[in-house]
Scaffold this active site. Structure first.
Site, PDB file in Angstrom:
ATOM      1  N   ASN A   1       0.805  -1.194  -0.070  1.00 29.56           N
ATOM      2  CA  ASN A   1      -0.010  -0.004  -0.139  1.00 29.56           C
ATOM      3  C   ASN A   1       0.924   1.324  -0.070  1.00 29.56           C
ATOM      4  O   ASN A   1       1.258   1.609   1.112  1.00 29.56           O
ATOM      5  CB  ASN A   1      -1.059   0.069   1.422  1.00 29.56           C
ATOM      6  CG  ASN A   1      -1.843   1.303   1.473  1.00 29.56           C
ATOM      7  OD1 ASN A   1      -1.815   2.314   0.589  1.00 29.56           O
ATOM      8  ND2 ASN A   1      -2.335   1.433   2.533  1.00 29.56           N
TER       9      ASN A   1
ATOM     10  N   LYS B   1       0.213   4.097  -0.137  1.00 31.93           N
ATOM     11  CA  LYS B   1      -0.476   5.150   0.378  1.00 31.93           C
ATOM     12  C   LYS B   1      -0.234   6.835  -0.481  1.00 31.93           C
ATOM     13  O   LYS B   1      -0.250   6.275  -1.631  1.00 31.93           O
ATOM     14  CB  LYS B   1       0.175   5.576   1.884  1.00 31.93           C
ATOM     15  CG  LYS B   1      -0.114   4.329   2.645  1.00 31.93           C
ATOM     16  CD  LYS B   1       0.066   4.559   4.215  1.00 31.93           C
ATOM     17  CE  LYS B   1      -0.136   3.056   4.720  1.00 31.93           C
ATOM     18  NZ  LYS B   1       0.068   3.550   6.322  1.00 31.93           N
TER      19      LYS B   1
ATOM     20  N   HIS C   1      -9.515   1.401   5.240  1.00 34.22           N
ATOM     21  CA  HIS C   1      -8.191   1.369   5.908  1.00 34.22           C
ATOM     22  C   HIS C   1      -8.310   2.440   7.118  1.00 34.22           C
ATOM     23  O   HIS C   1      -9.215   3.444   7.025  1.00 34.22           O
ATOM     24  CB  HIS C   1      -7.167   2.056   4.870  1.00 34.22           C
ATOM     25  CG  HIS C   1      -5.555   1.976   5.448  1.00 34.22           C
ATOM     26  ND1 HIS C   1      -5.233   2.758   6.278  1.00 34.22           N
ATOM     27  CD2 HIS C   1      -4.673   1.062   5.084  1.00 34.22           C
ATOM     28  CE1 HIS C   1      -4.055   2.537   6.603  1.00 34.22           C
ATOM     29  NE2 HIS C   1      -3.697   1.327   5.943  1.00 34.22           N
TER      30      HIS C   1
ATOM     31  N   GLU D   1      -6.721   4.676   8.202  1.00 29.63           N
ATOM     32  CA  GLU D   1      -6.427   6.089   8.011  1.00 29.63           C
ATOM     33  C   GLU D   1      -7.750   6.886   7.481  1.00 29.63           C
ATOM     34  O   GLU D   1      -7.871   7.863   7.648  1.00 29.63           O
ATOM     35  CB  GLU D   1      -5.095   6.282   6.994  1.00 29.63           C
ATOM     36  CG  GLU D   1      -3.957   5.917   7.733  1.00 29.63           C
ATOM     37  CD  GLU D   1      -2.934   5.524   7.041  1.00 29.63           C
ATOM     38  OE1 GLU D   1      -2.835   5.639   5.649  1.00 29.63           O
ATOM     39  OE2 GLU D   1      -1.764   4.942   7.455  1.00 29.63           O
TER      40      GLU D   1
ATOM     41  N   GLU E   1      -5.036  -4.981  10.666  1.00 29.53           N
ATOM     42  CA  GLU E   1      -4.097  -3.781  10.810  1.00 29.53           C
ATOM     43  C   GLU E   1      -4.236  -2.911  12.289  1.00 29.53           C
ATOM     44  O   GLU E   1      -5.062  -2.038  12.264  1.00 29.53           O
ATOM     45  CB  GLU E   1      -4.006  -2.822   9.866  1.00 29.53           C
ATOM     46  CG  GLU E   1      -3.825  -3.417   8.391  1.00 29.53           C
ATOM     47  CD  GLU E   1      -3.374  -2.413   7.303  1.00 29.53           C
ATOM     48  OE1 GLU E   1      -1.868  -2.640   6.927  1.00 29.53           O
ATOM     49  OE2 GLU E   1      -3.854  -1.283   7.160  1.00 29.53           O
TER      50      GLU E   1
ATOM     51  N   GLY F   1       2.940   2.325  10.936  1.00 30.72           N
ATOM     52  CA  GLY F   1       3.852   3.370  10.728  1.00 30.72           C
ATOM     53  C   GLY F   1       4.595   3.824  11.997  1.00 30.72           C
ATOM     54  O   GLY F   1       5.250   4.830  12.129  1.00 30.72           O
TER      55      GLY F   1
ATOM     56  N   SER G   1       3.902  -2.072  10.492  1.00 28.36           N
ATOM     57  CA  SER G   1       5.303  -2.295  10.375  1.00 28.36           C
ATOM     58  C   SER G   1       5.887  -3.497  10.332  1.00 28.36           C
ATOM     59  O   SER G   1       6.924  -4.038  10.842  1.00 28.36           O
ATOM     60  CB  SER G   1       5.749  -1.674  11.919  1.00 28.36           C
ATOM     61  OG  SER G   1       5.298  -0.340  12.247  1.00 28.36           O
TER      62      SER G   1
END
Ligand code: 13P
Length: 250
Positions: free
Chosen positions: A9, A11, A95, A97, A166, A172, A211
């Protein structure tokens, strides 16, 4: 036996120069490997560049989001049929985010998921708890809600779908769930699906994301319910992404 998948991904990263080099290096480095399916999810403007570069290879193409609507007056949105037209077979849905920053609710995620399925795209449904929810021991409750709001009481829509666990606190941050922690939640996800359909639960790929890197991938992928990874930061470097893909050699 489920196939393993490693998905990148990207992003909101990259431009045409970066994408050309990255995808060329990935294609060359992945030649001869078949221990996993390799999926690339670049940002919308780079989809057609990547689609052209991976033609004739085993690499797969996905988008990072889609509209829940079919077509019409939705300025700035992109429909499932447009993604299909660009050569996508997959699309990431829900996702964390997008849930956090774009305020996507479970209901919106469900609509997007079904828009993808109805157009023959394979949705990758992201689920996962925040650090606060983890500390309050709400992880399984949150994940069950995220899953059930999409599959309802009928798991049929999961026939051609992928789940990505996730944990938000691992994205991250350099923190990863241990293989045992992740396995526990993956097993819970499979169990939740099996309460509606054992056949689909046995078949569905459940990826881990947060990560993942070349050092921790093997431990995660050796777990029985972890069928690969959804990779953010490490998918932006061919060497790192390929080292994760190669860790699928169970
Ligand atoms: P990182 O691998 O950068 O933690 O991102 C994970 C992710 O969000 C993939 O969708």
């Amino acid at each position: 036996m489920r196939n393993l998948m490693v998905a990148g991904n990207w992003k909101m990263n990259g431009d045409s120069v970066m994408a050309s080099t990255l995808i060329d290096d990935i294609v060359v480095g992945f030649k001869g490997y078949d221990s996993c399916e390799l999926l690339i999810c670049p940002p919308f403007p780079l989809l057609s560049l990547v689609a052209n570069k991976i033609k004739g290879t085993s690499l797969l193409l996905g988008a990072q989001n889609l509209s829940e609507h079919k077509s019409g007056a939705y300025t700035g949105e992109i429909s499932a049929s447009m993604l299909e037209d660009m050569g996508c077979q997959y699309v990431i849905v829900g996702h964390s985010e997008r849930r956090a920053i774009m305020r996507e609710t479970n209901e919106m995620v469900a609509e997007k998921f079904h828009a993808a399925v109805n157009n023959g795209l394979i949705p990758i449904l992201c689920v996962g708890e925040t650090l606060e929810q983890k500390n309050q021991e709400q992880t399984t409750q949150i994940i069950e809600e995220q899953l059930k709001s999409v599959m309802g009481t009928n798991a049929d829509s999961m026939t051609n779908a992928i789940i990505a666990y996730e944990p938000v606190w691992a994205i991250g941050t350099g923190l990863t769930a241990t293989p045992e922690e992740a396995q526990h939640i993956h097993h819970f996800i499979r169990n939740t699906i099996s309460s509606i359909s054992q056949e689909i639960a046995d078949k569905i790929q459940i990826l881990y994301g947060g990560s993942v890197n070349g050092d921790n991938a093997k431990g995660l992928f050796s777990m029985p319910d972890i069928d690969g990874g959804l990779i953010g930061g490490a998918s932006l470097t061919a060497r790192d992404f390929l080292s994760i893909a190669k860790a699928t050699n169970k």
